[in-house]
Scaffold this motif. Structure first.
Motif, PDB file in Angstrom:
ATOM      1  N   PHE A  86      23.519  13.279  33.212  1.00 51.93           N
ATOM      2  CA  PHE A  86      23.736  12.786  31.605  1.00 51.93           C
ATOM      3  C   PHE A  86      25.082  12.025  31.508  1.00 51.93           C
ATOM      4  N   ALA A  87      25.846  12.801  31.452  1.00 47.55           N
ATOM      5  CA  ALA A  87      27.282  12.451  31.298  1.00 47.55           C
ATOM      6  C   ALA A  87      27.771  10.884  31.754  1.00 47.55           C
ATOM      7  N   THR A  88      27.248  11.024  33.404  1.00 49.26           N
ATOM      8  CA  THR A  88      27.618   9.455  33.532  1.00 49.26           C
ATOM      9  C   THR A  88      27.185   8.696  33.602  1.00 49.26           C
ATOM     10  N   ASP A  89      25.429   9.117  33.101  1.00 51.57           N
ATOM     11  CA  ASP A  89      24.888   7.433  32.975  1.00 51.57           C
ATOM     12  C   ASP A  89      25.033   7.019  31.899  1.00 51.57           C
ATOM     13  N   MET A  90      25.464   8.309  30.676  1.00 55.41           N
ATOM     14  CA  MET A  90      25.601   8.138  28.730  1.00 55.41           C
ATOM     15  C   MET A  90      26.688   7.103  28.977  1.00 55.41           C
ATOM     16  N   ILE A  91      27.408   7.875  29.178  1.00 57.11           N
ATOM     17  CA  ILE A  91      28.865   7.013  29.408  1.00 57.11           C
ATOM     18  C   ILE A  91      28.483   5.071  29.233  1.00 57.11           C
ATOM     19  N   PRO A  92      28.288   4.136  30.482  1.00 57.97           N
ATOM     20  CA  PRO A  92      27.777   3.207  30.904  1.00 57.97           C
ATOM     21  C   PRO A  92      26.002   2.333  29.413  1.00 57.97           C
ATOM     22  N   HIS A  93      25.186   3.418  29.471  1.00 67.24           N
ATOM     23  CA  HIS A  93      25.055   3.370  28.227  1.00 67.24           C
ATOM     24  C   HIS A  93      25.074   3.480  26.864  1.00 67.24           C
ATOM     25  N   HIS A  94      25.724   3.837  26.216  1.00 67.18           N
ATOM     26  CA  HIS A  94      26.795   4.291  25.153  1.00 67.18           C
ATOM     27  C   HIS A  94      27.634   2.597  25.349  1.00 67.18           C
ATOM     28  N   ARG A  95      28.156   2.090  26.691  1.00 66.86           N
ATOM     29  CA  ARG A  95      29.026   1.409  26.375  1.00 66.86           C
ATOM     30  C   ARG A  95      28.319   0.301  26.240  1.00 66.86           C
ATOM     31  N   GLN A  96      26.876  -0.098  26.853  1.00 67.25           N
ATOM     32  CA  GLN A  96      26.598  -1.321  26.675  1.00 67.25           C
ATOM     33  C   GLN A  96      25.450  -1.001  24.852  1.00 67.25           C
ATOM     34  N   ALA A  97      25.561  -0.223  24.906  1.00 68.06           N
ATOM     35  CA  ALA A  97      24.896  -0.256  23.042  1.00 68.06           C
ATOM     36  C   ALA A  97      26.081  -0.992  22.046  1.00 68.06           C
ATOM     37  N   LEU A  98      27.465   0.187  23.292  1.00 69.05           N
ATOM     38  CA  LEU A  98      28.604  -1.054  22.020  1.00 69.05           C
ATOM     39  C   LEU A  98      29.079  -2.306  22.454  1.00 69.05           C
ATOM     40  N   ASP A  99      28.616  -2.934  23.157  1.00 65.31           N
ATOM     41  CA  ASP A  99      28.701  -4.323  23.120  1.00 65.31           C
ATOM     42  C   ASP A  99      27.293  -4.968  22.471  1.00 65.31           C
ATOM     43  N   MET A 100      26.635  -4.508  22.718  1.00 62.58           N
ATOM     44  CA  MET A 100      25.613  -5.067  20.989  1.00 62.58           C
ATOM     45  C   MET A 100      25.596  -4.950  20.402  1.00 62.58           C
ATOM     46  N   ALA A 101      26.215  -4.191  19.519  1.00 70.94           N
ATOM     47  CA  ALA A 101      26.865  -3.679  18.289  1.00 70.94           C
ATOM     48  C   ALA A 101      28.093  -4.626  17.808  1.00 70.94           C
ATOM     49  N   LYS A 102      28.641  -4.673  18.626  1.00 74.15           N
ATOM     50  CA  LYS A 102      29.798  -5.701  18.530  1.00 74.15           C
ATOM     51  C   LYS A 102      28.922  -6.965  18.342  1.00 74.15           C
ATOM     52  N   ILE A 103      28.629  -7.871  18.910  1.00 78.22           N
ATOM     53  CA  ILE A 103      27.654  -9.281  18.887  1.00 78.22           C
ATOM     54  C   ILE A 103      27.422  -8.870  17.585  1.00 78.22           C
ATOM     55  N   THR A 141      22.458 -11.561  10.214  1.00 77.23           N
ATOM     56  CA  THR A 141      22.267 -12.322   8.898  1.00 77.23           C
ATOM     57  C   THR A 141      21.847 -11.320   8.218  1.00 77.23           C
ATOM     58  N   THR A 142      21.274 -10.105   8.518  1.00 75.50           N
ATOM     59  CA  THR A 142      21.027  -9.651   7.369  1.00 75.50           C
ATOM     60  C   THR A 142      22.292  -7.985   7.743  1.00 75.50           C
ATOM     61  N   PRO A 143      22.678  -8.608   6.452  1.00 75.64           N
ATOM     62  CA  PRO A 143      23.416  -6.462   5.709  1.00 75.64           C
ATOM     63  C   PRO A 143      22.581  -5.745   6.458  1.00 75.64           C
ATOM     64  N   GLU A 144      21.598  -4.714   6.625  1.00 79.49           N
ATOM     65  CA  GLU A 144      21.049  -3.692   6.967  1.00 79.49           C
ATOM     66  C   GLU A 144      21.070  -3.717   8.326  1.00 79.49           C
ATOM     67  N   VAL A 145      20.836  -4.805   9.299  1.00 84.57           N
ATOM     68  CA  VAL A 145      21.351  -4.865  10.447  1.00 84.57           C
ATOM     69  C   VAL A 145      22.690  -5.033  10.574  1.00 84.57           C
ATOM     70  N   LYS A 146      23.933  -5.643   9.824  1.00 85.69           N
ATOM     71  CA  LYS A 146      25.007  -5.271  10.256  1.00 85.69           C
ATOM     72  C   LYS A 146      25.582  -3.682   9.714  1.00 85.69           C
ATOM     73  N   ALA A 147      24.682  -3.325   8.991  1.00 86.88           N
ATOM     74  CA  ALA A 147      25.485  -1.667   8.894  1.00 86.88           C
ATOM     75  C   ALA A 147      24.895  -0.545  10.158  1.00 86.88           C
ATOM     76  N   LEU A 148      23.620  -1.151   9.933  1.00 88.00           N
ATOM     77  CA  LEU A 148      23.366  -0.141  11.411  1.00 88.00           C
ATOM     78  C   LEU A 148      24.666  -0.618  12.574  1.00 88.00           C
ATOM     79  N   ALA A 149      24.686  -1.193  13.245  1.00 89.76           N
ATOM     80  CA  ALA A 149      25.636  -2.199  14.623  1.00 89.76           C
ATOM     81  C   ALA A 149      26.534  -1.373  13.719  1.00 89.76           C
ATOM     82  N   ASP A 150      27.699  -1.252  12.482  1.00 90.63           N
ATOM     83  CA  ASP A 150      28.199  -0.596  12.670  1.00 90.63           C
ATOM     84  C   ASP A 150      28.381   0.408  12.571  1.00 90.63           C
TER      85      ASP A 150
END
Length: 208
Positions: free
Chosen positions: A59-76, A82-91
């Motif tokens: 769980f920990a070994t797999d979820m770490i890279p899984h979370h890291r990819q979510a962070l990559d997506m959120a940073k983009i 363009t939607t404020p709600e999407v930016k807020a969600l990414a934050d």
């Protein structure tokens, strides 16, 4: 004189009983998990005093890279949405998942297990860890990065919904099969938080 001898005998008997009790609890009082070798590997988990098993490690070994990819997506999304709600969600995603990465990394270190290194694998190739549900391929990440305007917002939401669904699946497996109560507690939080965000993102998509 007889009283002194009786006292000494009682003290000696008590010390022997404590020694036998400690010896019996040193091994039998702990449920041991088994990793790939089949050898006992469970030790006290961080801050929980409980044993862990192979499911907790996965769980920990797999979820770490899984979370890291979510962070990559959120940073983009933080820079391109363009939607404020999407930016807020990414934050919110970034603020929630970054500390969870640190927490799970700490578990693995305490358990004597390797912590996945950042960038140690491509998004589309999970190497020896097997396929992780919801992970984006390199091509999907590139396509999202190139998108603009409403197309980007739509693509980000669709991809993050899929990504969250994968995380929820992984978290539910940990809840059902894991052993460490702290790891299972985090899995429950991830499942609840990301299920709520899936519903929220589906609502955002309907408005685009």
């Amino acid at each position: 004189m007889r009283t002194i001898n009786l006292r000494r005998a009682a003290i000696a008997t008590g010390a022997l009983s404590l020694a036998l009790l400690a010896g019996g609890c040193g091994d039998g009082g702990m449920d041991h998990g088994t990793m790939g070798t089949g050898a006992p590997t469970s030790v006290a988990a961080p801050k929980s005093g409980a044993t862990f098993n192979a499911t907790d490690v996965k769980f920990a070994t797999d979820m770490i890279p899984h979370h890291r990819q979510a962070l990559d997506m959120a940073k983009i999304a933080q820079s391109k949405a363009t939607t404020p709600e999407v930016k807020a969600l990414a934050d919110r995603i970034a603020k929630a998942q970054e500390p969870e990465i640190a927490t799970m990394s700490g578990w693995l270190t305490a358990w004597g297990e390797p912590v996945p290194s950042p960038g140690g694998m491509s998004h589309g190739d999970m190497g020896g860890m097997g396929h992780m549900p919801g992970m984006m391929t390199d091509q999907e990440m590139q396509d999202m990065s190139k998108a603009t305007g409403k197309d980007f917002d739509t693509m980000f939401l669709q991809m993050m919904i899929k990504h969250h669904q994968g995380a929820v699946e992984m978290a539910k497996t940990e809840q059902a099969q894991g052993q460490d109560p702290v790891a299972k507690q985090l899995a429950g939080k991830i499942a609840a938080d990301q299920t709520a965000e899936i519903t929220e993102m589906q609502g955002m998509l309907a408005k685009l």
